[in-house]
Design a protein around this motif. Structure first.
Motif, PDB file in Angstrom:
ATOM      1  N   VAL A 103      18.703 -40.396 -50.084  1.00 23.20           N
ATOM      2  CA  VAL A 103      18.015 -39.794 -51.226  1.00 23.20           C
ATOM      3  C   VAL A 103      16.691 -40.506 -51.459  1.00 23.20           C
ATOM      4  N   GLN A 104      15.648 -39.703 -51.665  1.00 20.73           N
ATOM      5  CA  GLN A 104      14.340 -40.249 -52.027  1.00 20.73           C
ATOM      6  C   GLN A 104      13.908 -39.627 -53.344  1.00 20.73           C
ATOM      7  N   LEU A 105      13.416 -40.473 -54.212  1.00 17.95           N
ATOM      8  CA  LEU A 105      12.964 -40.055 -55.539  1.00 17.95           C
ATOM      9  C   LEU A 105      11.526 -40.517 -55.714  1.00 17.95           C
ATOM     10  N   VAL A 106      10.638 -39.591 -56.057  1.00 21.11           N
ATOM     11  CA  VAL A 106       9.231 -39.927 -56.225  1.00 21.11           C
ATOM     12  C   VAL A 106       8.790 -39.483 -57.614  1.00 21.11           C
ATOM     13  N   GLY A 110      16.732 -35.208 -50.032  1.00 15.89           N
ATOM     14  CA  GLY A 110      17.992 -35.805 -49.605  1.00 15.89           C
ATOM     15  C   GLY A 110      19.157 -35.439 -50.505  1.00 15.89           C
ATOM     16  N   THR A 111      18.876 -34.763 -51.594  1.00 16.67           N
ATOM     17  CA  THR A 111      19.910 -34.249 -52.472  1.00 16.67           C
ATOM     18  C   THR A 111      19.320 -33.061 -53.237  1.00 16.67           C
ATOM     19  N   ALA A 132      14.252 -24.526 -57.930  1.00 14.88           N
ATOM     20  CA  ALA A 132      13.530 -24.024 -56.760  1.00 14.88           C
ATOM     21  C   ALA A 132      12.645 -25.105 -56.149  1.00 14.88           C
ATOM     22  N   LYS A 133      12.096 -25.958 -57.000  1.00 13.41           N
ATOM     23  CA  LYS A 133      11.223 -27.042 -56.525  1.00 13.41           C
ATOM     24  C   LYS A 133      11.994 -28.335 -56.334  1.00 13.41           C
ATOM     25  N   ASN A 134      13.267 -28.326 -56.693  1.00 13.39           N
ATOM     26  CA  ASN A 134      14.088 -29.537 -56.588  1.00 13.39           C
ATOM     27  C   ASN A 134      13.434 -30.710 -57.307  1.00 13.39           C
ATOM     28  N   THR A 135      12.951 -30.441 -58.501  1.00 17.29           N
ATOM     29  CA  THR A 135      12.166 -31.412 -59.263  1.00 17.29           C
ATOM     30  C   THR A 135      12.705 -31.530 -60.683  1.00 17.29           C
ATOM     31  N   PHE A 170      21.758 -43.106 -57.039  1.00 20.90           N
ATOM     32  CA  PHE A 170      22.063 -42.584 -55.706  1.00 20.90           C
ATOM     33  C   PHE A 170      22.137 -43.704 -54.672  1.00 20.90           C
ATOM     34  N   GLY A 171      22.084 -44.934 -55.113  1.00 16.56           N
ATOM     35  CA  GLY A 171      22.102 -46.062 -54.184  1.00 16.56           C
ATOM     36  C   GLY A 171      20.720 -46.643 -53.972  1.00 16.56           C
TER      37      GLY A 171
END
Length: 123
Positions: free
Chosen positions: A2-5, A26-27, A74-77, A110-111
């Motif tokens: 998982v990446q979060l920005v 990643g999720t 839709a944007k996974n945001t 998410f780790g």
């Protein structure tokens, strides 16, 4: 993985507004309970806003009525609209998962954590 920005932070005067974004890979935000956290200098990271898979939201008392959490599947945001900002809102803001027990919202992750986005509110 998982990446979060996180993005959207900045310097704003008290009473101003900012909108934070959290782009996720990643999720999928729609199948996770998600939240916004913040960490001020010298303080522990705290959960300030959460949204469940069903869209139920919850806020820390300190931000209730001023912050709004939402997501765009839709944007996974994930988003955090922050209004009527106060100097005490100054912190680095992060997004991550949240554990929801049915009545309590608990910190989780998410780790890994993103870099966060700095919000500075001047008086």
């Amino acid at each position: 993985q998982v990446q979060l920005v996180e993005s959207g932070g900045g310097l704003v005067q008290a009473g101003g507004s900012l909108r934070l974004s959290c782009a996720t890979s990643g999720t999928t935000v729609s199948i996770n309970h998600m939240g916004w956290y913040r960490q001020a200098p010298g303080k522990q990271r705290e959960l300030v806003a959460a949204i469940t898979i069903s869209g139920r939201t919850n806020y820390a008392d300190s931000v209730k009525g001023r912050f709004t959490i939402s997501r765009d599947n839709a944007k996974n945001t994930l988003y955090l609209q922050m209004n009527s900002l106060k100097p005490e809102d100054t912190a680095v803001y992060y997004c991550n998962s949240v554990r929801f027990s049915g009545y309590a919202y608990l910190p989780s992750d998410f780790g890994s954590w993103g870099q966060g986005t700095q919000v500075t509110v001047s008086s």
